[in-house]
Design an enzyme around this catalytic site. Structure first.
Site, PDB file in Angstrom:
ATOM      1  N   HIS A 157       0.835  -1.217   0.000  1.00 47.41           N
ATOM      2  CA  HIS A 157       0.000   0.000   0.000  1.00 47.41           C
ATOM      3  C   HIS A 157       0.869   1.266   0.000  1.00 47.41           C
ATOM      4  O   HIS A 157       0.436   2.307   0.481  1.00 47.41           O
ATOM      5  CB  HIS A 157      -0.940   0.049   1.210  1.00 47.41           C
ATOM      6  CG  HIS A 157      -1.686  -1.229   1.444  1.00 47.41           C
ATOM      7  ND1 HIS A 157      -2.930  -1.478   0.917  1.00 47.41           N
ATOM      8  CD2 HIS A 157      -1.337  -2.339   2.141  1.00 47.41           C
ATOM      9  CE1 HIS A 157      -3.325  -2.700   1.290  1.00 47.41           C
ATOM     10  NE2 HIS A 157      -2.375  -3.245   2.035  1.00 47.41           N
ATOM     11  N   SER A 278      14.470  21.907 -16.631  1.00 49.41           N
ATOM     12  CA  SER A 278      13.282  22.723 -16.858  1.00 49.41           C
ATOM     13  C   SER A 278      13.678  24.022 -17.542  1.00 49.41           C
ATOM     14  O   SER A 278      14.765  24.546 -17.300  1.00 49.41           O
ATOM     15  CB  SER A 278      12.608  23.015 -15.517  1.00 49.41           C
ATOM     16  OG  SER A 278      11.861  24.209 -15.582  1.00 49.41           O
ATOM     17  N   LYS A 284      15.791  22.295 -11.488  1.00 52.82           N
ATOM     18  CA  LYS A 284      15.140  21.012 -11.745  1.00 52.82           C
ATOM     19  C   LYS A 284      16.023  19.997 -12.473  1.00 52.82           C
ATOM     20  O   LYS A 284      16.761  20.323 -13.370  1.00 52.82           O
ATOM     21  CB  LYS A 284      13.859  21.211 -12.579  1.00 52.82           C
ATOM     22  CG  LYS A 284      12.705  21.845 -11.863  1.00 52.82           C
ATOM     23  CD  LYS A 284      12.213  21.075 -10.644  1.00 52.82           C
ATOM     24  CE  LYS A 284      11.550  19.759 -10.982  1.00 52.82           C
ATOM     25  NZ  LYS A 284      10.262  19.925 -11.661  1.00 52.82           N
ATOM     26  N   GLU A 291       9.632   8.307 -17.098  1.00 54.94           N
ATOM     27  CA  GLU A 291       8.269   8.810 -17.328  1.00 54.94           C
ATOM     28  C   GLU A 291       7.787   8.489 -18.740  1.00 54.94           C
ATOM     29  O   GLU A 291       6.639   8.118 -18.953  1.00 54.94           O
ATOM     30  CB  GLU A 291       8.211  10.331 -17.106  1.00 54.94           C
ATOM     31  CG  GLU A 291       8.256  10.722 -15.642  1.00 54.94           C
ATOM     32  CD  GLU A 291       8.416  12.226 -15.441  1.00 54.94           C
ATOM     33  OE1 GLU A 291       8.169  12.685 -14.320  1.00 54.94           O
ATOM     34  OE2 GLU A 291       8.795  12.955 -16.375  1.00 54.94           O
TER      35      GLU A 291
END
Ligand code: ARG
Length: 464
Positions: A157, A278, A284, A291
């Site tokens: 979980h 970024s 960043k 992804e």
């Protein structure tokens, strides 16, 4: 305008819009090596059966070889005039050898021809995917070996559950990919069946030697029903499903890499060469690569669902709807292979931050199950032990302590069976070492799993 391979019955020119809407040449040109390979085998068999002469076959085969070389060098434009790759190759053949080229299609239909081409394509794609799966497994097993004893939290979980070895976690993905590889290899048996000789749907009137064609093309057998052979694409669907499963497994691993590289977890860092930045936020460093693999999973699933839907109401035998199989198949195969390729590289760019993993194991009562097992060892039933430890956790939460920070007196309040030796059971770093039965997270068990995997993958055995 090219003459259509089916032009005889028609008295009007095909509408230009129909020409372009109907054409598959824009994508099925990817099949050309298979189309030519199949045509060569068909041609040799026609000669062997006395349907064409040996000299005719020699000329056709030679011309097909030239066409293949020209296609390899990009000497054709895949113009919608050709309708499909089968028409293009036949036209090129007639251009080279004259009307003799028109004999090649004897006893054959584009329906069994395309079924053959797609089977040959899928067969190669499966081999390539299986190699890439093995490559990923080698990297995973290597990482597991390099991090054999590193302890980290195992989750259920997404809540800290029990300490596990990082190597065990990585080897879980090795198991998934192993099954994925097996699925492809089992599917290969069903793909490796030769459909030519089915003609349009009823089989040809000529006495074709189908076994000879199958032998020449390296197929394991021939299809047993001409209507089935030209009208099913279950082998493409199986490829798409097996590919979806690999994508799903990779996507889960990518999801973990993404979470683990967040500041909140900080379990890994991914090297700069595999991250991007970024345009506005100078600080960043983003995990775009995992992804993207996660994102492309949807695309492969989409192709599976789209072709299943295309096929679901088609009456036997061939229907043009089936032309829609190709873009789905080609894109899924390319996507799957590029993701597997990138994944194997990405995994090599991951550095595990051991101190962060170790730190995370210390908080969150990860030894609670071991404490219950300790009490069982002292004669308490497991259910009672579970209840006792549950109450101890409640107290620890209240006192803002971890279990190992409770004093012996505090613990004895819950059970007189608890002794000094309990602290060994409360050290989360020792938890994996109590679990060495096959399949568990103990270092001995994981080492055995690594050894077995290395043997299977042809990697050298670890020094023992
Ligand atoms: N381009 C077609 C396909 O991909 C080839 C088979 C055409 N057969 C036919 N009867 N129109 O399905």
């Amino acid at each position: 305008m090219n003459k259509k391979v089916w032009g005889g019955r028609f008295s009007q020119e095909t509408d230009a819009l129909v020409n372009s809407f109907n054409a598959s040449i824009g994508f099925d040109h990817h099949l050309y090596p298979y189309d030519i390979q199949g045509s060569i085998a068909h041609c040799r068999m026609l000669a062997n059966q006395g349907i064409i002469t040996d000299e005719e076959a020699t000329d056709i085969v030679e011309a097909l070889g030239e066409i293949k070389r020209e296609l390899d060098h990009g000497e054709f434009s895949f113009d919608e005039d050709y309708e499909d790759i089968h028409g293009l190759v036949e036209k090129a053949l007639v251009d080279k050898v004259g009307p003799l080229g028109e004999k090649l299609h004897t006893g054959r239909s584009r329906n069994d021809q395309v079924a053959l081409d797609v089977r040959l394509y899928v067969r190669d794609a499966i081999e390539a995917v299986m190699d890439l799966i093995r490559e990923n497994r080698r990297v995973l097993v290597g990482l597991a070996e390099d991090n054999l004893e590193t302890v980290m939290p195992g989750y259920t979980h997404l809540q800290r559950a029990q300490p596990v070895l990082l190597s065990h976690h990585l080897m879980a993905y090795n198991e998934m990919l192993k099954r994925d590889g097996e699925r492809f290899s089992e599917g290969l048996r069903r793909v490796n069946i030769m459909p030519l000789g089915s003609a349009a749907l009823a089989g040809p009137t000529f006495n074709l030697d189908r076994e000879m064609v199958a032998g020449e093309l390296g197929f394991e057998g021939i299809s047993q029903n001409s209507m089935d052979a030209v009208s099913d694409r279950d082998f493409v669907l199986e490829f798409l499903f097996n590919g979806s499963m690999v994508m799903m497994h990779m996507s889960r691993l990518c999801e973990e890499l993404i979470i683990w590289s967040s500041q909140e977890f900080g379990f890994i860092s991914i090297s700069d060469s595999f991250c991007t930045g970024s345009s506005i936020m100078p600080q960043k460093k983003n995990p775009d690569i995992p992804e993207l693999i996660r994102g492309k999973t949807g695309r492969v699933y989409g192709h599976l669902i789209s072709l299943l839907t295309t096929m679901k109401a088609l009456p036997l035998a061939y229907n043009k709807d089936m032309q829609e199989d190709k873009e789905a198949l080609f894109d899924a195969s390319d996507t799957l292979q590029s993701c597997l390729e990138v994944m194997a590289r990405l995994l090599r760019e991951v550095t595990f931050r051991e101190e962060r993993l170790r730190g995370a194991v210390q908080e969150g009562f990860l030894s609670a199950t071991d404490l219950a097992d300790y009490l069982v060892g002292k004669g308490v039933t497991f259910r009672e032990a579970h209840e006792i430890v549950g109450r101890m956790v409640l107290l620890a939460v209240d006192r803002k302590k971890e279990l190992h920070e409770l004093s012996l007196d505090e613990m004895k309040e819950f059970s007189r069976q608890i002794d000094d030796d309990v602290y060994l059971w409360l050290d989360p770093m020792l938890a994996p070492s109590r679990r060495n039965i096959p399949g568990a997270t103990g270092p001995e068990a994981v080492k055995r799993a690594i050894e077995a995997a290395k043997k299977e993958l042809g990697l050298e055995a670890p020094d023992s």
